[in-house]
Design a protein around this motif. Structure first.
Motif, short mmCIF file in Angstrom:
data_model
loop_
_atom_site.label_atom_id
_atom_site.label_comp_id
_atom_site.label_asym_id
_atom_site.label_seq_id
_atom_site.Cartn_x
_atom_site.Cartn_y
_atom_site.Cartn_z
N ARG A 186 0.84 -1.18 0.00
CA ARG A 186 0.00 0.00 0.00
C ARG A 186 0.89 1.25 0.00
O ARG A 186 1.86 1.33 0.76
CB ARG A 186 -0.89 -0.02 1.24
CG ARG A 186 -2.00 1.00 1.22
CD ARG A 186 -3.02 0.70 2.30
NE ARG A 186 -3.66 -0.61 2.08
CZ ARG A 186 -4.71 -1.04 2.77
NH1 ARG A 186 -5.23 -0.29 3.75
NH2 ARG A 186 -5.24 -2.22 2.53
N GLU A 187 0.56 2.21 -0.84
CA GLU A 187 1.38 3.41 -0.93
C GLU A 187 0.55 4.66 -0.76
O GLU A 187 -0.64 4.72 -1.13
CB GLU A 187 2.13 3.46 -2.28
CG GLU A 187 1.25 3.62 -3.49
CD GLU A 187 2.04 3.88 -4.77
OE1 GLU A 187 3.27 4.04 -4.70
OE2 GLU A 187 1.40 3.94 -5.84
N PHE A 188 1.19 5.67 -0.23
CA PHE A 188 0.58 6.96 0.01
C PHE A 188 0.32 7.68 -1.30
O PHE A 188 1.15 7.64 -2.23
CB PHE A 188 1.51 7.79 0.90
CG PHE A 188 1.15 9.23 1.03
CD1 PHE A 188 1.84 10.20 0.31
CD2 PHE A 188 0.13 9.63 1.86
CE1 PHE A 188 1.53 11.54 0.42
CE2 PHE A 188 -0.20 10.97 1.99
CZ PHE A 188 0.51 11.92 1.27
N VAL A 189 -0.83 8.36 -1.37
CA VAL A 189 -1.16 9.14 -2.56
C VAL A 189 -1.24 10.64 -2.22
O VAL A 189 -0.58 11.46 -2.85
CB VAL A 189 -2.49 8.68 -3.17
CG1 VAL A 189 -2.89 9.59 -4.33
CG2 VAL A 189 -2.40 7.23 -3.63
N ALA A 190 -2.07 10.97 -1.21
CA ALA A 190 -2.25 12.38 -0.86
C ALA A 190 -2.89 12.47 0.51
O ALA A 190 -3.52 11.53 0.99
CB ALA A 190 -3.14 13.08 -1.89
N VAL A 191 -2.69 13.63 1.14
CA VAL A 191 -3.29 13.87 2.46
C VAL A 191 -3.70 15.32 2.57
O VAL A 191 -3.06 16.22 2.00
CB VAL A 191 -2.32 13.49 3.60
CG1 VAL A 191 -1.10 14.39 3.59
CG2 VAL A 191 -3.02 13.56 4.96
N LEU A 192 -4.78 15.54 3.31
CA LEU A 192 -5.23 16.89 3.63
C LEU A 192 -5.36 16.97 5.14
O LEU A 192 -6.11 16.19 5.75
CB LEU A 192 -6.58 17.17 2.95
CG LEU A 192 -7.09 18.61 3.01
CD1 LEU A 192 -8.04 18.86 1.84
CD2 LEU A 192 -7.81 18.91 4.31
#
Length: 123
Positions: free
Chosen positions: A41-47
């Protein structure tokens, strides 16, 4: 807090798609991760809500946009110029606290997870 992610589908390279994530309660940070077959699993975006700060993985920067709708307690991931390598199950994840910048990409920082929605980019 329960999360629901939806909006995935089958699209062609170069197309756009918008994913939605709705939460049953208030969270301090909402992120999108993805997992391709046979990969981690990989990070895409965060707010991050408190600072309204946004971070993207280098692989999606300039093509994906994360945004929020406070009225509907939703977070969106607008995905443009999709590529075959974007094919994956996309998960939204959330945290009741604000992760520090250096840790936003770690799945363990987010205790709440949605069920995932499949995005397939293929001609």
């Amino acid at each position: 807090v329960q999360l629901q992610a939806f909006g995935g589908g089958l699209v062609q390279p170069g197309d756009s798609l918008r994913l939605s994530c709705t939460a049953s309660g208030r969270t301090s940070a909402t992120a999108w991760f993805r997992q391709a077959p046979g990969k981690e699993r990989e990070f895409v975006a965060v707010l991050r809500r408190s600072t309204n700060s946004i971070y993207y993985a280098d692989s999606v920067k300039g093509r994906f946009t994360i945004s929020r709708d406070n009225t509907n307690n939703a977070v969106y991931l607008q995905m443009n110029s999709l590529k075959p390598e974007d094919t994956a199950v996309y998960y939204c994840a959330a945290s009741p606290t604000t992760p520090i910048t250096s840790a936003v990409h770690y799945p363990r920082m987010y205790p709440y997870w949605g069920q995932g929605t499949l995005v397939t980019v293929s001609s």
